[in-house]
Write a protein that holds these residues in place. Structure first.
Motif, mmCIF file in Angstrom:
data_model
loop_
_atom_site.group_PDB
_atom_site.id
_atom_site.type_symbol
_atom_site.label_atom_id
_atom_site.label_comp_id
_atom_site.label_asym_id
_atom_site.label_seq_id
_atom_site.Cartn_x
_atom_site.Cartn_y
_atom_site.Cartn_z
ATOM 1 N N GLU A 65 -9.157 0.930 1.080
ATOM 2 C CA GLU A 65 -7.708 1.117 1.082
ATOM 3 C C GLU A 65 -6.986 -0.164 0.704
ATOM 4 O O GLU A 65 -6.020 -0.151 -0.061
ATOM 5 C CB GLU A 65 -7.269 1.591 2.473
ATOM 6 N N GLU A 124 -6.542 -1.086 -2.881
ATOM 7 C CA GLU A 124 -5.591 -0.263 -3.625
ATOM 8 C C GLU A 124 -4.164 -0.794 -3.531
ATOM 9 O O GLU A 124 -3.235 -0.206 -4.103
ATOM 10 C CB GLU A 124 -5.646 1.180 -3.112
ATOM 11 N N SER A 180 -13.945 2.601 4.463
ATOM 12 C CA SER A 180 -12.684 3.304 4.182
ATOM 13 C C SER A 180 -11.491 2.360 4.280
ATOM 14 O O SER A 180 -10.609 2.341 3.409
ATOM 15 C CB SER A 180 -12.505 4.471 5.153
ATOM 16 N N LEU A 206 0.862 -1.173 0.000
ATOM 17 C CA LEU A 206 0.000 0.000 0.000
ATOM 18 C C LEU A 206 0.897 1.220 0.000
ATOM 19 O O LEU A 206 1.766 1.367 0.864
ATOM 20 C CB LEU A 206 -0.909 0.002 1.237
ATOM 21 N N ARG A 207 0.692 2.109 -0.972
ATOM 22 C CA ARG A 207 1.482 3.339 -1.083
ATOM 23 C C ARG A 207 0.703 4.506 -0.506
ATOM 24 O O ARG A 207 -0.476 4.681 -0.793
ATOM 25 C CB ARG A 207 1.805 3.637 -2.558
ATOM 26 N N SER A 208 1.369 5.294 0.305
ATOM 27 C CA SER A 208 0.789 6.536 0.806
ATOM 28 C C SER A 208 1.901 7.580 0.797
ATOM 29 O O SER A 208 2.713 7.654 1.722
ATOM 30 C CB SER A 208 0.238 6.355 2.224
ATOM 31 N N GLY A 209 1.967 8.346 -0.282
ATOM 32 C CA GLY A 209 3.088 9.264 -0.457
ATOM 33 C C GLY A 209 4.361 8.463 -0.631
ATOM 34 O O GLY A 209 4.441 7.561 -1.462
ATOM 35 N N ASP A 210 5.376 8.741 0.191
ATOM 36 C CA ASP A 210 6.619 7.976 0.118
ATOM 37 C C ASP A 210 6.651 6.853 1.151
ATOM 38 O O ASP A 210 7.675 6.223 1.385
ATOM 39 C CB ASP A 210 7.836 8.898 0.321
ATOM 40 N N HIS A 211 5.494 6.593 1.783
ATOM 41 C CA HIS A 211 5.380 5.539 2.792
ATOM 42 C C HIS A 211 4.791 4.299 2.131
ATOM 43 O O HIS A 211 3.765 4.369 1.477
ATOM 44 C CB HIS A 211 4.467 6.015 3.926
ATOM 45 N N HIS A 212 5.473 3.144 2.295
ATOM 46 C CA HIS A 212 5.003 1.896 1.729
ATOM 47 C C HIS A 212 4.804 0.885 2.859
ATOM 48 O O HIS A 212 5.672 0.737 3.720
ATOM 49 C CB HIS A 212 6.025 1.327 0.734
ATOM 50 N N THR A 213 3.674 0.203 2.855
ATOM 51 C CA THR A 213 3.406 -0.833 3.847
ATOM 52 C C THR A 213 3.090 -2.124 3.114
ATOM 53 O O THR A 213 2.201 -2.158 2.258
ATOM 54 C CB THR A 213 2.205 -0.462 4.737
#
Length: 264
Positions: free
Chosen positions: A252, A255, A248, A41-48
């Motif tokens: 997520e 995605e 929500s 999961l990408r959130s800006g430059d944060h990847h989980t």
């Protein structure tokens, strides 16, 4: 502003960046995993990575830390590999059924069994021959009869463990439908355990929003519309209402993606 804590208890300020090979675009910000075989999961430059995301969701649902946890999750992952499921299918549906279940169950023991039962929902397929389980085309009537036995077979495996009685019921009833058109017993309405009714919504969502051998993943909105349309027939309307409460978080997850080399 207070520093944010990761899953391991370290603050983001304390944690050093994970080394990322040149052939890969990012590492998981929680565990440092770098793999083209994992969903992220990408959130800006944060990847989980998928595993860390699901662990966080599992803890949010009030479950985690049992001594057998990793062992049973490994069994479920092996079953997913046999059936060529995308990513950690069984762990995904277990963690997200747990998110719904926390709206209905208060006891930690009940939530534990919801997780186990959802995680092991297809354990009975261990007795289904590959020629039937992995058949690309339509099953014959005889093959379909074999497939329909997997909930009962799974129940037979788990019912031997008294502390998993509720989990065994989820396994037995996870293919039942609210209108009575499911299998193996054609149960209807509230005769189906609530946890199995919650699971049915999540399992369908996962099947629609992740790749399958016979088609590519569908958009979350398409799956959402179908779930709402089937409320009262395939799905318990109460379970669908609970699904909407967690929309929500579930959106997520749909995605998540496999990251390409050198992606920016």
């Amino acid at each position: 502003m207070e520093p944010k804590h990761g899953l391991d208890g370290q603050t983001k300020m304390d944690r050093k960046p994970f080394p990322v090979p040149e052939s890969f675009s990012a590492a998981c910000s929680e565990c440092g995993a770098v793999s083209h075989g994992r969903l992220y999961l990408r959130s800006g430059d944060h990847h989980t990575c998928e595993n860390c995301l699901l662990d966080a969701r599992k803890h949010l649902g009030g479950w985690g830390g049992h001594p057998y946890e990793l062992f049973v999750e490994a069994i479920a992952e092996a079953m997913d590999l046999r059936e060529k499921e995308t990513g950690l299918h069984s762990k995904r549906v277990a963690a997200h059924t747990l998110l719904l279940a926390r709206h209905h169950y208060q006891k930690a023991k009940d939530l534990q069994e919801v997780y186990w039962g959802s995680l092991l929902h297809d354990i009975g397929k261990i007795g289904v021959p590959d020629a039937v389980l992995l058949k690309p085309g339509k099953l014959s009537d005889q093959e379909w009869q074999i497939m329909q036995e997997h909930p009962r077979n799974g129940h037979l495996i788990l019912e031997k463990l008294p502390f998993l009685s509720m989990a065994a019921d989820i396994v037995l009833c996870h293919e039942e439908r609210f209108d009575g058109s499911g299998y193996p017993a054609g149960l209807k309405g509230e005769a189906i355990p609530l946890a199995a009714r919650l699971f049915a919504v999540i399992d369908t969502l996962d099947a629609m929003t992740f790749d399958r051998p016979y088609r590519k993943a569908l958009p979350f909105e398409t799956a959402r519309a179908e779930i709402l349309r089937m409320a009262g027939t395939q799905f318990d309307p109460q379970a669908v209402d609970t699904f909407l409460l967690e929309e929500s978080a579930l959106r997520e997850v749909s995605e998540m993606e496999f990251l390409s080399a050198h992606r920016t």
